[in-house]
Scaffold this motif. Sequence first.
Motif, PDB file in Angstrom:
ATOM      1  N   ILE A  86       0.829  -1.208   0.000  1.00 15.08           N
ATOM      2  CA  ILE A  86       0.000   0.000   0.000  1.00 15.08           C
ATOM      3  C   ILE A  86       0.859   1.251   0.000  1.00 15.08           C
ATOM      4  CG2 ILE A  86      -1.675   1.325   1.338  1.00 15.08           C
ATOM      5  CD1 ILE A  86      -2.764  -1.394   2.336  1.00 15.08           C
ATOM      6  N   ILE A  87       1.826   1.317   0.892  1.00 15.69           N
ATOM      7  CA  ILE A  87       2.641   2.533   1.044  1.00 15.69           C
ATOM      8  C   ILE A  87       3.494   2.778  -0.186  1.00 15.69           C
ATOM      9  CG2 ILE A  87       4.526   3.572   2.373  1.00 15.69           C
ATOM     10  CD1 ILE A  87       3.360   2.185   4.842  1.00 15.69           C
ATOM     11  N   ILE A  88       4.196   1.755  -0.674  1.00 17.60           N
ATOM     12  CA  ILE A  88       5.096   1.928  -1.813  1.00 17.60           C
ATOM     13  C   ILE A  88       4.315   2.264  -3.083  1.00 17.60           C
ATOM     14  CG2 ILE A  88       6.851   0.833  -3.231  1.00 17.60           C
ATOM     15  CD1 ILE A  88       7.665   1.525  -0.325  1.00 17.60           C
ATOM     16  N   SER A  89       3.231   1.551  -3.322  1.00 15.12           N
ATOM     17  CA  SER A  89       2.453   1.785  -4.543  1.00 15.12           C
ATOM     18  C   SER A  89       1.820   3.164  -4.557  1.00 15.12           C
ATOM     19  CB  SER A  89       1.360   0.714  -4.687  1.00 15.12           C
ATOM     20  OG  SER A  89       1.917  -0.570  -4.758  1.00 15.12           O
ATOM     21  N   MET A  90       1.192   3.548  -3.458  1.00 14.70           N
ATOM     22  CA  MET A  90       0.554   4.852  -3.406  1.00 14.70           C
ATOM     23  C   MET A  90       1.574   5.984  -3.426  1.00 14.70           C
ATOM     24  SD  MET A  90      -2.776   4.530  -0.959  1.00 14.70           S
ATOM     25  CE  MET A  90      -4.201   3.582  -1.510  1.00 14.70           C
ATOM     26  N   ALA A  91       2.741   5.755  -2.848  1.00 17.12           N
ATOM     27  CA  ALA A  91       3.795   6.767  -2.910  1.00 17.12           C
ATOM     28  C   ALA A  91       4.237   7.004  -4.352  1.00 17.12           C
ATOM     29  CB  ALA A  91       4.985   6.338  -2.053  1.00 17.12           C
ATOM     30  N   TYR A  92       4.374   5.924  -5.099  1.00 21.50           N
ATOM     31  CA  TYR A  92       4.776   6.072  -6.504  1.00 21.50           C
ATOM     32  C   TYR A  92       3.677   6.756  -7.318  1.00 21.50           C
ATOM     33  CZ  TYR A  92       6.301   5.023 -11.213  1.00 21.50           C
ATOM     34  OH  TYR A  92       6.672   5.154 -12.524  1.00 21.50           O
ATOM     35  N   ILE A  93       2.416   6.353  -7.100  1.00 22.14           N
ATOM     36  CA  ILE A  93       1.310   6.975  -7.836  1.00 22.14           C
ATOM     37  C   ILE A  93       1.271   8.475  -7.577  1.00 22.14           C
ATOM     38  CG2 ILE A  93      -1.204   7.116  -8.023  1.00 22.14           C
ATOM     39  CD1 ILE A  93      -1.306   4.125  -7.390  1.00 22.14           C
TER      40      ILE A  93
END
Length: 246
Positions: A86-93
């Motif tokens: 959740i954290i890594i994906s949303m940070a990239y988005i």
Amino acid sequence: MIVQLVIGILFSIIEEATTLIFFLCLFRYEVKEKIKEVILVSVLVAIFSRIIRMYLDLSYAVLLTMVVFYALFILIFRSRLLNGIIIISMAYIANMVITTIDYFIVTLMTDHLFSEVVSQILYQISIILANALLMLGAAWLVHKKQWGVSLVQDSFSKVGRQINILIACYSLVGMIIVVQTVTTLEVSYDNLYYNIWIILSMFSLFLLMFLLVRNIQVMQKQMKMEEERLYLENLHSYTEEIKQIN
């Protein structure tokens, strides 16, 4: 060449660290206690990202960087697997959305082509610094107003785990879509407006998902408080009955 690589790594560290700080605040992690881990992960990811892009195609380099970012986050932060996704994906988005909007605004203001703006290091540095200040300001505001959403759910709460699984799946799919869109944007600028709308749509869905999860958690807290209130009322009535019997 070496100077450009060092400068790129330095500003990538700033970019990764500030984005990670914002999302740690957003999901109610103790940033002050984890600042060393934030710096360590940001340094390793920035070095890996800049070096791997010299040898691989952009899309593969980004995906591989995300895998390394995820693995480092899980190992160093000792976080749960779903929370890391959740954290890594949303940070990239979020980072890609803000960066793309910045480049688009600069393109409109300077009357330059999008490819020219993206390739100039002066614009790259300016946008990274502006995004870093924006992320730090947003992290402070989220922490001050307590707008964050906790990903730490009760192990006995099936609803909480299902929510985390839902967010993780959405985040992973959203990241893949944004990676593919950004890759297409880097290769060809013919569909610039189309690709920007795709990225903005993904960011809008992210905001809707965030609000949905936050409202669900608020409802769960209210239900729990209501259950505790009823329990205390029943306990008080039982106590009064025992007193009368005595």
